[in-house]
Design a protein around this motif. Structure first.
Motif, PDB file in Angstrom:
ATOM      1  N   PRO A 246       0.823  -1.214   0.000  1.00 31.45           N
ATOM      2  CA  PRO A 246       0.000   0.000   0.000  1.00 31.45           C
ATOM      3  C   PRO A 246       0.856   1.263   0.000  1.00 31.45           C
ATOM      4  CG  PRO A 246       0.074  -0.951   2.198  1.00 31.45           C
ATOM      5  CD  PRO A 246       0.811  -1.912   1.296  1.00 31.45           C
ATOM      6  N   THR A 247       0.288   2.352  -0.493  1.00 35.08           N
ATOM      7  CA  THR A 247       0.973   3.642  -0.469  1.00 35.08           C
ATOM      8  C   THR A 247       0.792   4.352   0.863  1.00 35.08           C
ATOM      9  OG1 THR A 247      -0.975   4.672  -1.470  1.00 35.08           O
ATOM     10  CG2 THR A 247       0.768   3.924  -2.959  1.00 35.08           C
ATOM     11  N   ASP A 248      -0.253   3.998   1.593  1.00 36.27           N
ATOM     12  CA  ASP A 248      -0.467   4.530   2.936  1.00 36.27           C
ATOM     13  C   ASP A 248      -1.264   3.502   3.731  1.00 36.27           C
ATOM     14  OD1 ASP A 248      -3.503   5.294   2.879  1.00 36.27           O
ATOM     15  OD2 ASP A 248      -2.680   6.148   1.034  1.00 36.27           O
TER      16      ASP A 248
ATOM     17  N   LYS B 123      -9.073  -2.742  -0.050  1.00 36.43           N
ATOM     18  CA  LYS B 123      -8.049  -3.465  -0.804  1.00 36.43           C
ATOM     19  C   LYS B 123      -7.508  -4.570   0.101  1.00 36.43           C
ATOM     20  CE  LYS B 123      -6.817   0.485  -3.710  1.00 36.43           C
ATOM     21  NZ  LYS B 123      -5.736   1.374  -4.203  1.00 36.43           N
TER      22      LYS B 123
ATOM     23  N   THR C  53      -5.816   4.044   3.032  1.00 34.35           N
ATOM     24  CA  THR C  53      -6.533   3.715   1.800  1.00 34.35           C
ATOM     25  C   THR C  53      -6.964   2.251   1.709  1.00 34.35           C
ATOM     26  OG1 THR C  53      -5.360   5.486   0.635  1.00 34.35           O
ATOM     27  CG2 THR C  53      -6.425   3.798  -0.714  1.00 34.35           C
TER      28      THR C  53
ATOM     29  N   THR D 268     -10.220   2.035   3.605  1.00 29.72           N
ATOM     30  CA  THR D 268     -11.346   2.811   3.077  1.00 29.72           C
ATOM     31  C   THR D 268     -11.797   2.293   1.719  1.00 29.72           C
ATOM     32  OG1 THR D 268      -9.809   4.419   2.112  1.00 29.72           O
ATOM     33  CG2 THR D 268     -10.660   4.877   4.320  1.00 29.72           C
ATOM     34  N   GLU D 269     -10.861   1.764   0.910  1.00 22.26           N
ATOM     35  CA  GLU D 269     -11.206   1.257  -0.419  1.00 22.26           C
ATOM     36  C   GLU D 269     -11.272  -0.266  -0.456  1.00 22.26           C
ATOM     37  OE1 GLU D 269      -8.635   2.895  -3.362  1.00 22.26           O
ATOM     38  OE2 GLU D 269      -9.078   4.991  -2.823  1.00 22.26           O
TER      39      GLU D 269
END
Length: 464
Positions: free
Chosen positions: A163-165, A174, A168, A171-172
């Motif tokens: 992940p990039t953070d 993934k 996310t 919340t999305e």
């Protein structure tokens, strides 16, 4: 003094006290039999079909809208719990391996059995697809095909793991990235040792709270069934199923061969246990998976039945959460194999041995892309893009997907319970007495024991 004391033999029967009178109604109500969970699900299926048929054929707009909203709310509730449940379940399951002797060997054997059964499942899917030619004579046209809004590729699959953070992925939703973070946190906690105990204690409490809340959602499954099945019938009707008759039959037959053929054979020959007894104990999870179409949403119930089948709690709390996100014989093996053949035949694309081997590779290695959620679009697009087949073929299959996904998910969940039993039996840590006495149980029974499934409450399991 003796004469003044009432004799027990001569004294009249005492009149009922208020407390005993109040207890009578509760005793009568206790005799009222509870409707078994499987019967509630079956009733929901029947009502869903009837109401969906009525909404479609009588054009009852409000009924169709109501069914759709009921199904959507049930799925939304399941998805609401998915992200934190996956994170804490996998984190705690990894740290829980510290209580298991030969944990590395157990984990390795689990993953190898995941891959082996996926290989068998994809081989069955390929065989069925090649024999039946599901993409021929459907009556569909190229106008029915359309590219999906989202698709998977190997680059996305590999780069999308990290992940990039940290926000996310939750919340999305993934799930693959959530799994990655959970694994990292779990391994780091193992390395920290005692310093991580406060965090692990908090994590175990949060996991217990999440599981308790999910049991409440699971109790709504019969109502959710009415909405999900009713919506499928309302939107698609029987005519659409007829257009995909061969493809639908292929998926159900392939899953049935794995569910009622391969798994029982492995249980009987490898684990040397009674397959019928396995299904008796695991049936609550299998039937919920069929309705909810979510391996992750069924995870607490799958873990419950796995433990009741004699798998040590510490090992089950590792194998089941990982299986719920990576062990997908229905969605990631049988389905993409048959679907790829369907799409190839529909668009008149010839496939040979190389393409079939690629299907096997994608199914065995890329199954984590399915993420245990409803639908298998990402896995299908990953397979089609690897083979160079038109992604528009996904649009052909999306309409029928909910009906197929029920059987696929039931197969997934059964496999997620079978593998821990197999590994436990081979490692001689399976409680065979518990397995022999395992039975189906109500959701109320499972709910009452949900909070007790926090890891670390049994003596460490030992692999010989």
């Amino acid at each position: 003094m003796t004469s003044s004391s009432p004799s027990s033999s001569s004294s009249p029967s005492p009149s009922p006290s208020p407390s005993s009178a109040d207890a009578a109604p509760s005793e009568r109500s206790a005799r009222i039999p509870k409707v078994p969970f499987w019967a509630q699900i079956l009733l929901g299926l029947v009502l869903g079909v009837v109401l969906g048929w009525a909404a479609r054929n009588w054009d009852v707009a409000w009924l169709g809208t109501t069914l759709t909203k009921i199904g959507e709310i049930f799925v939304q509730l399941l998805k609401l719990a998915v992200a934190p449940l996956v994170f804490f379940a996998i984190t705690i399951s990894i740290t829980n391996l510290r209580n298991v002797h030969n944990a590395a060997r157990l984990a390795t054997r689990t993953l190898l059995w995941f891959m082996a059964t996926s290989l068998i499942a994809v081989a069955i899917g390929l065989a069925i697809g090649l024999v039946t030619n599901p993409g021929s004579g459907t009556g569909l046209s190229a106008a029915d095909a359309a590219k999906p809004d989202t698709q998977g590729s190997w680059l996305d699959f590999l780069t999308g793991i990290i992940p990039t953070d940290v926000i996310t992925p939750f919340t999305e939703l993934k799930v693959l990235q959530i799994v990655f973070m959970a694994v990292v946190v779990g391994i780091a906690a193992l390395k920290l040792g005692e310093k991580a105990e406060p965090i692990l204690t908090l994590g175990e409490s949060v996991l217990a709270l999440l599981q308790k809340a999910l049991w409440w959602i699971i109790r709504l499954a019969p109502i959710g069934t009415i909405g999900l099945i009713g919506t499928a019938i309302k939107d698609y009707g029987w005519d659409l199923i007829g257009s995909y008759a061969t493809f639908t039959a292929d998926i159900y037959v392939g899953c049935a061969l794995v569910l009622f053929g391969v798994y029982p054979l492995l249980l009987a020959t490898v684990a040397k246990v009674n397959p019928l007894q396995f299904f008796r104990g695991a049936w609550p999870a299998i039937q919920l998976a069929f309705v909810s179409r979510s391996s992750v949403g069924t995870m607490p119930l799958t873990q419950k039945v796995t433990e009741r089948l004699g798998v040590p709690k510490e090992y089950a709390s590792f194998a089941v959460p990982f299986g719920s996100t990576t062990k997908m014989d229905g969605c990631a093996s049988i389905y993409p194999a048959i679907a790829a053949i369907f799409v190839g035949e529909f668009f008149h694309v010839d496939m040979g041995i190389k393409e079939y081997l690629l299907i096997v590779f994608v199914s065995v290695i890329g199954s984590a892309a399915t993420a245990g959620l409803t639908g298998a679009t990402v896995m299908l697009t990953l397979t089609l893009s690897t083979l160079g087949l038109p992604l528009e073929g996904v649009g052909l299959l999306l309409a029928i997907d909910p009906i197929l996904d029920m059987m696929r998910t039931a197969t997934n969940v059964a496999g997620q319970a079978v593998i821990p039993v197999l590994v436990s039996a081979k490692e001689k840590i399976l409680d065979r007495e518990a397995f022999a006495t395992a039975r189906s149980f109500s959701v109320e029974e499972a709910d009452s024991g949900a909070e007790a499934r926090v890891p670390g409450q049994r003596e460490p399991a030992t692999a010989s």
